[in-house]
Design an enzyme around this catalytic site. Structure first.
Site, PDB file in Angstrom:
ATOM      1  N   TYR A  95     -15.866  12.553  17.023  1.00 36.87           N
ATOM      2  CA  TYR A  95     -15.820  11.637  15.878  1.00 36.87           C
ATOM      3  C   TYR A  95     -15.243  12.377  14.675  1.00 36.87           C
ATOM      4  O   TYR A  95     -15.868  13.289  14.132  1.00 36.87           O
ATOM      5  CB  TYR A  95     -17.237  11.143  15.587  1.00 36.87           C
ATOM      6  CG  TYR A  95     -17.336   9.926  14.690  1.00 36.87           C
ATOM      7  CD1 TYR A  95     -16.214   9.340  14.090  1.00 36.87           C
ATOM      8  CD2 TYR A  95     -18.578   9.337  14.443  1.00 36.87           C
ATOM      9  CE1 TYR A  95     -16.333   8.222  13.288  1.00 36.87           C
ATOM     10  CE2 TYR A  95     -18.703   8.215  13.632  1.00 36.87           C
ATOM     11  CZ  TYR A  95     -17.581   7.665  13.059  1.00 36.87           C
ATOM     12  OH  TYR A  95     -17.704   6.563  12.246  1.00 36.87           O
ATOM     13  N   LYS A 131     -12.445   9.511  17.967  1.00 40.99           N
ATOM     14  CA  LYS A 131     -12.755   8.346  17.149  1.00 40.99           C
ATOM     15  C   LYS A 131     -12.475   8.704  15.694  1.00 40.99           C
ATOM     16  O   LYS A 131     -12.988   9.703  15.185  1.00 40.99           O
ATOM     17  CB  LYS A 131     -14.219   7.942  17.327  1.00 40.99           C
ATOM     18  CG  LYS A 131     -14.624   6.721  16.506  1.00 40.99           C
ATOM     19  CD  LYS A 131     -16.101   6.398  16.687  1.00 40.99           C
ATOM     20  CE  LYS A 131     -16.496   5.199  15.839  1.00 40.99           C
ATOM     21  NZ  LYS A 131     -17.942   4.911  15.908  1.00 40.99           N
TER      22      LYS A 131
END
Length: 318
Positions: A143, A168
């Site tokens: 992330y 992400k």
């Protein structure tokens, strides 16, 4: 844990990626019955995956024991129908601990949150995620946000790392994402299945732009409380139905984002308020987050009604 590889199951999702809130009872402890009901409703509504105990699920507020309980509950409720991806974060040692707890609970993968507090150089970040990936058999999605923002060269190295299957993005820099996608394509050609996610709050608002630069997947927090709207948007975007996409963006998603911007932490607490407005008592957020102002919750209720009315209009025009 299911046998199908996570990357293959997420590459062309059948519906939105669901990030459930974590339910608490009146005394502030985990309410597993409400949590399981929330997860079950999301899967039955058409979620393609459950991302348990991540940002919307208040990963930061959970003890390791609570975390494992929730992941185990999510795995039980999905019963293999869709993959379950669990959050993992903090420093390397704790991230590894959470990864192993998730693996014991039956998760299919991990969403690796940024390391706690420190602003590290690219070399340190790369070492952190490589050590996490090496410590578990679960595939890892990294992330990118806040204190973990990568150069394209670092993402190439992440894509070359065994066990890391995707990135992400929670930064919103489309220039950077374009360069990342291009760099991985040329620098890690064997990572052809590498996944990219739009992880901005209310990602639907920016997904048409992300899709254009090669980022096909996105998280959907609003799926928690208006799954029919989120699913209609997902289908319209996939089918290239610009008319429905634009009407939902203008009539629901943009006003929701403007409401969300009225308070810090509303990306979580306003979503949780939405779940309660739709009839499932999942409790309040834990500190340091705070509940939305009463007037903002009222406006959210009105926006939900408007969103469903707009959805009916779109269906009538078909």
């Amino acid at each position: 844990m299911t046998s199908a590889p996570l990357a293959a199951r997420l590459r062309v999702p059948s519906g939105p990626l669901f990030f459930p809130v974590t339910a608490y009872g009146p005394d502030g402890t985990i309410d597993l019955d409400a949590y399981r009901a929330h997860v079950r409703q999301g899967v039955e509504a058409g979620a393609a995956a459950v991302f348990a105990c991540c940002g919307t699920g208040e990963f930061h507020a959970l003890t390791p024991e609570e975390f494992q309980e929730c992941v185990r509950a999510a795995v039980a409720e999905t019963a293999g129908r869709v993959p379950v991806v669990a959050g993992a974060g903090y420093g390397t040692a704790l991230a590894v601990r959470y990864a192993r707890l998730a693996e014991e609970a039956g998760a299919d993968g991990l969403l690796a949150m940024p390391p706690y507090l420190v602003v590290a150089a690219q070399e340190g970040l790369l070492r952190h995620y490589r050590e996490l990936a090496a410590a578990t058999s679960l595939p890892v999605v990294v992330y990118q946000r806040d204190n973990a923002v990568f150069t394209p060269e670092t993402v190439v190295e992440l894509a070359r790392t065994e066990g890391i299957v995707g990135l992400k993005d929670g930064v919103g820099d489309l220039d950077l994402m374009t360069r990342i996608v291009s760099a991985v394509r040329s620098g890690a050609p064997d990572a052809g299945d590498f996944l990219y996610f739009n992880g901005l709050p209310t990602a639907e608002l920016t997904q048409p732009a992300y899709r254009a630069v090669g980022v096909p997947l996105y998280s959907s927090a609003v799926f928690c409380f208006v799954p029919e709207i989120a699913l209609a948007f997902h289908r319209a975007l996939g089918a290239g139905d610009d008319r429905i996409v634009e009407r939902l963006l203008e009539g629901f998603y943009r006003p929701f984002v403007e409401l969300r911007a009225q308070g810090r932490g509303y990306a979580v607490s306003l979503v949780k308020a939405g779940v309660r407005l739709r009839g499932l008592d999942v409790g309040e957020v834990r500190p340091p987050l705070h509940e939305p102002a009463e007037e903002h919750v009222k406006r959210l209720g009105e926006l939900i009604e408007r969103g469903y009315a707009l959805l009916e209009e779109c269906q009538e025009v078909k």
